[in-house]
Design a protein around this motif. Sequence first.
Motif, mmCIF file in Angstrom:
data_model
loop_
_atom_site.group_PDB
_atom_site.id
_atom_site.type_symbol
_atom_site.label_atom_id
_atom_site.label_comp_id
_atom_site.label_asym_id
_atom_site.label_seq_id
_atom_site.Cartn_x
_atom_site.Cartn_y
_atom_site.Cartn_z
ATOM 1 N N PHE A 1 -11.134 1.808 -36.022
ATOM 2 C CA PHE A 1 -10.679 3.291 -35.730
ATOM 3 C C PHE A 1 -9.471 2.747 -34.051
ATOM 4 O O PHE A 1 -7.999 2.728 -33.938
ATOM 5 C CB PHE A 1 -11.094 4.358 -34.714
ATOM 6 N N SER A 2 -10.402 1.736 -33.197
ATOM 7 C CA SER A 2 -9.435 1.706 -32.633
ATOM 8 C C SER A 2 -7.910 0.691 -32.853
ATOM 9 O O SER A 2 -7.423 0.763 -31.979
ATOM 10 C CB SER A 2 -10.692 0.679 -31.500
ATOM 11 N N ARG A 3 -8.518 -0.566 -33.557
ATOM 12 C CA ARG A 3 -7.482 -0.983 -33.709
ATOM 13 C C ARG A 3 -5.861 -0.904 -34.962
ATOM 14 O O ARG A 3 -4.935 -0.642 -33.860
ATOM 15 C CB ARG A 3 -7.390 -2.530 -35.172
ATOM 16 N N LEU A 4 -6.279 0.385 -35.536
ATOM 17 C CA LEU A 4 -4.545 1.509 -35.505
ATOM 18 C C LEU A 4 -4.614 2.135 -34.755
ATOM 19 O O LEU A 4 -3.397 2.242 -34.715
ATOM 20 C CB LEU A 4 -5.653 2.031 -36.889
ATOM 21 N N PHE A 5 -5.135 2.553 -33.452
ATOM 22 C CA PHE A 5 -5.026 4.063 -32.642
ATOM 23 C C PHE A 5 -3.434 3.078 -31.847
ATOM 24 O O PHE A 5 -2.885 3.856 -31.546
ATOM 25 C CB PHE A 5 -6.243 4.535 -32.011
ATOM 26 N N HIS A 6 -4.613 2.073 -31.059
ATOM 27 C CA HIS A 6 -3.670 0.327 -29.924
ATOM 28 C C HIS A 6 -2.494 0.752 -30.959
ATOM 29 O O HIS A 6 -1.497 0.639 -30.691
ATOM 30 C CB HIS A 6 -4.282 -0.213 -29.491
ATOM 31 N N ARG A 7 -2.251 -0.078 -31.794
ATOM 32 C CA ARG A 7 -1.407 -0.506 -32.675
ATOM 33 C C ARG A 7 -0.198 0.572 -33.467
ATOM 34 O O ARG A 7 0.916 0.492 -32.856
ATOM 35 C CB ARG A 7 -1.763 -1.165 -34.241
ATOM 36 N N ARG A 8 -0.771 1.860 -33.628
ATOM 37 C CA ARG A 8 -0.097 2.541 -33.745
ATOM 38 C C ARG A 8 0.472 3.263 -32.441
ATOM 39 O O ARG A 8 1.606 4.157 -33.083
ATOM 40 C CB ARG A 8 -0.798 3.881 -34.920
ATOM 41 N N THR A 9 0.207 3.383 -31.248
ATOM 42 C CA THR A 9 0.634 4.299 -30.124
ATOM 43 C C THR A 9 0.917 3.553 -29.141
ATOM 44 O O THR A 9 1.595 3.956 -28.788
ATOM 45 C CB THR A 9 -0.304 5.270 -29.951
ATOM 46 N N GLY A 10 0.227 2.250 -29.185
ATOM 47 C CA GLY A 10 0.941 1.029 -27.708
ATOM 48 C C GLY A 10 -0.529 1.266 -26.858
ATOM 49 O O GLY A 10 -0.186 0.987 -25.335
ATOM 50 N N ASN A 11 -1.126 1.993 -27.843
ATOM 51 C CA ASN A 11 -2.887 2.324 -25.896
ATOM 52 C C ASN A 11 -3.929 2.826 -26.370
ATOM 53 O O ASN A 11 -4.085 3.052 -27.966
ATOM 54 C CB ASN A 11 -2.252 4.432 -25.246
ATOM 55 N N THR A 12 -4.437 2.146 -25.707
ATOM 56 C CA THR A 12 -6.044 2.485 -25.956
ATOM 57 C C THR A 12 -6.498 3.991 -26.313
ATOM 58 O O THR A 12 -5.951 5.057 -25.540
ATOM 59 C CB THR A 12 -6.791 1.670 -24.736
ATOM 60 N N PHE A 13 -7.600 4.639 -26.639
ATOM 61 C CA PHE A 13 -8.191 5.898 -26.908
ATOM 62 C C PHE A 13 -8.411 6.861 -25.397
ATOM 63 O O PHE A 13 -7.218 8.293 -25.161
ATOM 64 C CB PHE A 13 -8.970 5.982 -27.679
ATOM 65 N N THR A 14 -9.028 6.166 -25.054
ATOM 66 C CA THR A 14 -8.799 6.864 -23.458
ATOM 67 C C THR A 14 -8.019 6.387 -22.803
ATOM 68 O O THR A 14 -7.132 7.788 -22.295
ATOM 69 C CB THR A 14 -10.108 5.510 -22.370
ATOM 70 N N ASP A 15 -6.869 6.204 -22.777
ATOM 71 C CA ASP A 15 -5.440 5.465 -21.927
ATOM 72 C C ASP A 15 -4.513 7.093 -22.342
ATOM 73 O O ASP A 15 -4.102 7.725 -21.650
ATOM 74 C CB ASP A 15 -4.429 4.680 -21.974
#
Length: 311
Positions: free
Chosen positions: A238-252
């Motif tokens: 989830f963390s890798r997918l989210f950062h790759r697609r949005t350019g942000n960490t989940f928290t940010d």
Amino acid sequence: MKPTQRATGQRMEKSHPSREDPLCRNAELGYSPSSDLDRLVRCVSHGTPSPLIRWHYHDDYEIHLVVSTCGKMFVGDYIGTFEPGNLVITGPRLPHNWISTNAPAGGVALRDHCIVFDRGPLDRASESISELKDVLPLLDRSARGIEFFDMSALAGDYFGRIRASQGISRFSVFLEFLCVLGEWKDYRLLSNPWTDAAEDASSMAQIDAIIGFMNDRYAEDLSMPRVARHFGMSKSHFSRLFHRRTGNTFTDFLIQLRVSRACQLLAHARDPIAAICQDVGFNNVANFNRRFLAVKGMTPSAFRKAFADPR
């Protein structure tokens, strides 16, 4: 830049932005006449005051170049100042407005130039003409509004050439201008995501569902493990997918989402700041103030005051 005079009748609307009807873009409002080949790229120039100066949005993209007066610029949840040479591109459904604060009492005949265009034909054409794909990242970024620096003279030349041409010639110069903007290094993104920050549904189905889930529940006690579990993903995937697609960490991203929603409430509601803090998911006012200041560069109370009084 410190504008010293009151705005000449062009004040920020205290309501939600109005939607602009493309059918109203006629010569009486300053739009250049169009032929069938020019409908993709429309040009408009206007002064101040003008009925075009209002808090509004539309489904098209807009490249906006200020040539006279200074004042306040509103793009999404961004509030800043502008002066001659201000160059901004806004994406679809991103509310925006420029309010002159130092125009003379009688106004000015020419304040800015705009180019208005539709992305759809570019997307469709890029499927067959791969070179057109080079301008698509620029259009993706413009969903947040982009301000460009140190290119007012160059932009003015392109605006003049585009307005003076028609048909294929206009489209050719327009594409050249987009390529220059796409390669320009001195720029900044202005607003947090204003709408549901979903991208191309065909390639972004997973992240679309995740962001939709976050948009629906941003005020709850969300955590990355909880959301990952909801979508049947491991935390690492989830963390890798989210950062790759949005350019942000989940928290940010969650903080930016909450601050963006807070901006809308601060602009359009009269609820106390402490209540808005709770409504958007922050656990206490001190944390809310600290996070808001880090994202927006001002406190919630300063944002509300600036948005309510664009002088």
